[in-house]
Design a protein around this motif. Structure first.
Motif, PDB file in Angstrom:
ATOM      1  N   GLY A 113     -44.320 -40.497  23.060  1.00 31.27           N
ATOM      2  CA  GLY A 113     -43.237 -41.293  23.611  1.00 31.27           C
ATOM      3  C   GLY A 113     -43.769 -42.534  24.311  1.00 31.27           C
ATOM      4  O   GLY A 113     -44.978 -42.701  24.478  1.00 31.27           O
ATOM      5  N   LYS A 114     -42.823 -43.389  24.734  1.00 36.06           N
ATOM      6  CA  LYS A 114     -43.211 -44.641  25.387  1.00 36.06           C
ATOM      7  C   LYS A 114     -43.318 -44.511  26.892  1.00 36.06           C
ATOM      8  O   LYS A 114     -43.736 -45.446  27.571  1.00 36.06           O
ATOM      9  CB  LYS A 114     -42.218 -45.739  25.012  1.00 36.06           C
ATOM     10  N   GLN A 153     -38.990 -39.584  16.549  1.00 34.76           N
ATOM     11  CA  GLN A 153     -39.538 -40.167  17.761  1.00 34.76           C
ATOM     12  C   GLN A 153     -39.298 -39.262  18.961  1.00 34.76           C
ATOM     13  O   GLN A 153     -38.506 -38.328  18.908  1.00 34.76           O
ATOM     14  CB  GLN A 153     -38.921 -41.527  18.043  1.00 34.76           C
ATOM     15  N   PHE A 182     -46.779 -37.348  17.526  1.00 32.83           N
ATOM     16  CA  PHE A 182     -45.710 -38.123  18.149  1.00 32.83           C
ATOM     17  C   PHE A 182     -46.027 -38.378  19.608  1.00 32.83           C
ATOM     18  O   PHE A 182     -46.448 -37.461  20.323  1.00 32.83           O
ATOM     19  CB  PHE A 182     -44.365 -37.389  18.053  1.00 32.83           C
ATOM     20  N   GLU A 203     -35.882 -42.162  11.798  1.00 36.16           N
ATOM     21  CA  GLU A 203     -37.271 -42.235  12.246  1.00 36.16           C
ATOM     22  C   GLU A 203     -37.499 -41.191  13.336  1.00 36.16           C
ATOM     23  O   GLU A 203     -36.772 -41.145  14.323  1.00 36.16           O
ATOM     24  CB  GLU A 203     -37.583 -43.620  12.778  1.00 36.16           C
ATOM     25  N   VAL A 221     -38.418 -39.562  23.168  1.00 34.77           N
ATOM     26  CA  VAL A 221     -37.916 -40.463  24.200  1.00 34.77           C
ATOM     27  C   VAL A 221     -37.896 -39.725  25.528  1.00 34.77           C
ATOM     28  O   VAL A 221     -37.245 -38.684  25.662  1.00 34.77           O
ATOM     29  CB  VAL A 221     -36.500 -40.976  23.879  1.00 34.77           C
TER      30      VAL A 221
END
Length: 131
Positions: A122-123, A3, A120, A1, A5
């Motif tokens: 990130g958190k 992603q 995309f 997946e 970070v």
């Protein structure tokens, strides 16, 4: 997946420095423009800095010009945000985004709609600058 970070956030005193990182997995940054945004508690998310993929042209919000530096290391598939002379008003959660079509020149004027259109996101990593 695929992603993004973020890492490297933390607590720092005013006037100090911090470098935060954004790591991509499942895709490579060399085909994506990358931006950093931040959001302080109770405030709207704002665009901080952006770097274009091929020629690595950088853009900054006026309040961080000369203080923050965005850079990209394609060999490690990382994007950094070096933050110097930090102020309490720099406190917030910092988010990394990547999209092949983001217009970095628009980044300092980031809107909520534009932010959520990024391919995309990130958190986030929290940054707290104490006075």
């Amino acid at each position: 997946e695929a992603q993004l970070v973020e890492s490297g956030g933390g607590l720092v005193q005013a006037g100090g420095s911090l470098r935060i990182s954004c790591a991509a997995s499942g895709f490579t940054f060399d085909e994506y423009h990358v931006g950093w945004a931040r959001q302080a508690s109770g405030k709207e998310r704002e665009g901080v800095s952006c770097i274009t993929s091929s020629d690595q042209i950088t853009y900054y919000q006026d309040s961080v010009k000369g203080l923050f530096t965005i850079s990209q290391d394609n060999s490690k598939n990382l994007v950094y945000l070096q933050m110097d002379s930090l102020k309490p008003e720099d406190t917030g959660t910092y988010y990394c985004v990547a999209d092949p079509k983001v217009e970095c020149r628009r980044w300092p004027f980031l809107t909520r709609t534009y932010y959520y259109s990024m391919r995309f996101r990130g958190k986030g990593t929290p940054v707290t600058v104490s006075s």
